[in-house]
Scaffold this active site. Structure first.
Site, PDB file in Angstrom:
ATOM      1  N   ASN A   9      42.320  52.968  41.321  1.00 54.85           N
ATOM      2  CA  ASN A   9      41.889  51.642  41.783  1.00 54.85           C
ATOM      3  C   ASN A   9      42.980  50.673  41.336  1.00 54.85           C
ATOM      4  O   ASN A   9      43.045  50.302  40.169  1.00 54.85           O
ATOM      5  CB  ASN A   9      40.536  51.292  41.155  1.00 54.85           C
ATOM      6  N   LYS A  11      43.350  47.657  42.051  1.00 53.89           N
ATOM      7  CA  LYS A  11      42.913  46.265  41.893  1.00 53.89           C
ATOM      8  C   LYS A  11      43.951  45.339  42.539  1.00 53.89           C
ATOM      9  O   LYS A  11      44.527  45.703  43.563  1.00 53.89           O
ATOM     10  CB  LYS A  11      42.656  45.945  40.409  1.00 53.89           C
ATOM     11  N   HIS A  92      32.022  47.557  42.794  1.00 52.69           N
ATOM     12  CA  HIS A  92      32.763  47.610  41.527  1.00 52.69           C
ATOM     13  C   HIS A  92      32.250  46.497  40.609  1.00 52.69           C
ATOM     14  O   HIS A  92      31.878  45.424  41.076  1.00 52.69           O
ATOM     15  CB  HIS A  92      34.258  47.444  41.791  1.00 52.69           C
ATOM     16  N   GLU A  94      33.674  44.433  38.815  1.00 50.01           N
ATOM     17  CA  GLU A  94      34.371  43.138  38.942  1.00 50.01           C
ATOM     18  C   GLU A  94      33.842  42.372  40.149  1.00 50.01           C
ATOM     19  O   GLU A  94      33.732  41.146  40.119  1.00 50.01           O
ATOM     20  CB  GLU A  94      35.889  43.375  39.036  1.00 50.01           C
ATOM     21  N   GLU A 164      30.765  53.784  35.863  1.00 47.20           N
ATOM     22  CA  GLU A 164      31.748  52.985  35.137  1.00 47.20           C
ATOM     23  C   GLU A 164      31.045  52.018  34.181  1.00 47.20           C
ATOM     24  O   GLU A 164      30.641  50.928  34.592  1.00 47.20           O
ATOM     25  CB  GLU A 164      32.604  52.176  36.115  1.00 47.20           C
ATOM     26  N   GLY A 170      39.038  48.653  31.430  1.00 41.67           N
ATOM     27  CA  GLY A 170      40.179  47.824  31.050  1.00 41.67           C
ATOM     28  C   GLY A 170      40.235  47.479  29.574  1.00 41.67           C
ATOM     29  O   GLY A 170      41.005  46.621  29.158  1.00 41.67           O
ATOM     30  N   SER A 210      38.771  53.130  31.320  1.00 44.93           N
ATOM     31  CA  SER A 210      39.815  53.527  30.370  1.00 44.93           C
ATOM     32  C   SER A 210      40.115  55.030  30.391  1.00 44.93           C
ATOM     33  O   SER A 210      40.390  55.628  29.345  1.00 44.93           O
ATOM     34  CB  SER A 210      39.481  53.055  28.948  1.00 44.93           C
TER      35      SER A 210
HETATM   36  P1  PGA Z   1      40.449  51.055  33.907  1.00 40.17           P
HETATM   37  O1  PGA Z   1      39.649  50.549  35.206  1.00 40.17           O
HETATM   38  O2  PGA Z   1      40.826  52.481  34.156  1.00 40.17           O
HETATM   39  O3  PGA Z   1      41.654  50.141  33.834  1.00 40.17           O
HETATM   40  O4  PGA Z   1      39.532  50.905  32.738  1.00 40.17           O
HETATM   41  C1  PGA Z   1      38.714  51.366  35.844  1.00 40.17           C
HETATM   42  C2  PGA Z   1      38.093  50.660  37.019  1.00 40.17           C
HETATM   43  O5  PGA Z   1      37.873  49.441  36.952  1.00 40.17           O
HETATM   44  O6  PGA Z   1      37.796  51.290  38.056  1.00 40.17           O
END
Ligand code: PGA
Length: 249
Positions: A9, A11, A92, A94, A164, A170, A210
């Site tokens: 992803n 982003k 997601h 976010e 997730e 993150g 992560s």
């Molecule tokens: P990350 O993000 O691997 O940077 O923790 C995962 C995601 O948001 O899908």
């Protein structure tokens, strides 16, 4: 039986040139089989990736639930289909946190994605307070039942769930493999209640939050984890290759 998926992803990262460079250097080094490598890229470069990719499957990061109309700034399922995108991330955390996406809205998006033969990667997961007060399973149940309300699954291979936990995204603080497995197993049980065990057993459930080159092997050793949805580490070419190799069971 379930082919693992490693989905990056990206982003809001990478220009067109950076994305093409990534594709050219990564693709020759990916495992030939045993894993499906996916990149979910910013909408503006999807067509370039679809045209140039030979191994990597391409996905979008979001989609409007309407087919067309006065929705300034939005991208419709028709447009994604026309771009020959295969996957789309829906719900997601976010999007839920910054753009007020609710389970009802995600439910409409899943229905529309399936109508246009786009494969949804449906994200669910609890925030830290919910993990700490012991309501993780309750949250997952609400999110899964809300997202899949009245959704007919005719081909379970085309549905992907990503567990997730929001506190792990993150932050560099991944869930332990046991925590991730517990949640993915529970999600599979929820899906079995809705669709029966035969369907549920075929749906790929990914862990995200992560994921990195150090924890991928342990996560992938868990029976209900069928791959990863990876943000930060998927931006680095060498890491993406290692992560894909780590998904081959
Ligand atoms: P990350 O993000 O691997 O940077 O923790 C995962 C995601 O948001 O899908």
């Amino acid at each position: 039986m379930r082919k693992p998926i490693l989905a990056g992803n990206w982003k809001m990262n990478k220009t067109r040139d950076e994305a093409i460079h990534f594709l050219l250097s990564v693709e020759p080094n990916l495992p030939k089989d045993g894993v499906e490598a996916v990149i979910c890229a910013p909408a503006i470069i999807l067509r370039d990736l679809v045209k140039r990719s030979e191994v990597i499957h391409v996905g979008a990061q979001n989609m409007n639930e309407n087919v067309s109309g006065a929705y300034t700034g939005e991208i419709s399922p028709v447009m994604l289909k026309d771009t020959k995108v295969e996957y789309v991330i829906l719900g997601h955390s976010e999007r839920r946190a910054y753009y007020n996406e609710t389970d009802e809205k995600i439910n409409l998006k899943i229905a529309r994605a399936l109508e246009y033969e786009l494969k949804p990667i449906v994200c669910v997961g609890e925030v830290l307070a919910e993990r700490e007060n012991g309501t993780t399973n309750k949250v997952l149940k609400t999110q899964i039942e809300g997202a899949f309300k009245d959704i007919v699954i005719s081909n379970p291979d085309n549905i992907v769930i990503a567990y997730e936990p929001v506190w792990a995204i993150g932050t560099g603080k991944s869930a332990t493999s046991a925590q991730a497995e517990d949640a993915c197993k529970y999600i599979r049980e929820l899906l079995a209640n809705l669709y029966g065990a035969e369907v549920s057993d075929k749906i790929r459930i990914l862990y995200g939050g992560s994921v990195n080159t150090k924890n991928i092997d342990e996560l992938m050793s868990m029976p209900n984890i069928d791959g990863g949805l990876v943000g930060g580490a998927s931006l680095k070419e060498a890491d993406f290759i290692t992560l894909c190799k780590g998904c081959v069971k």
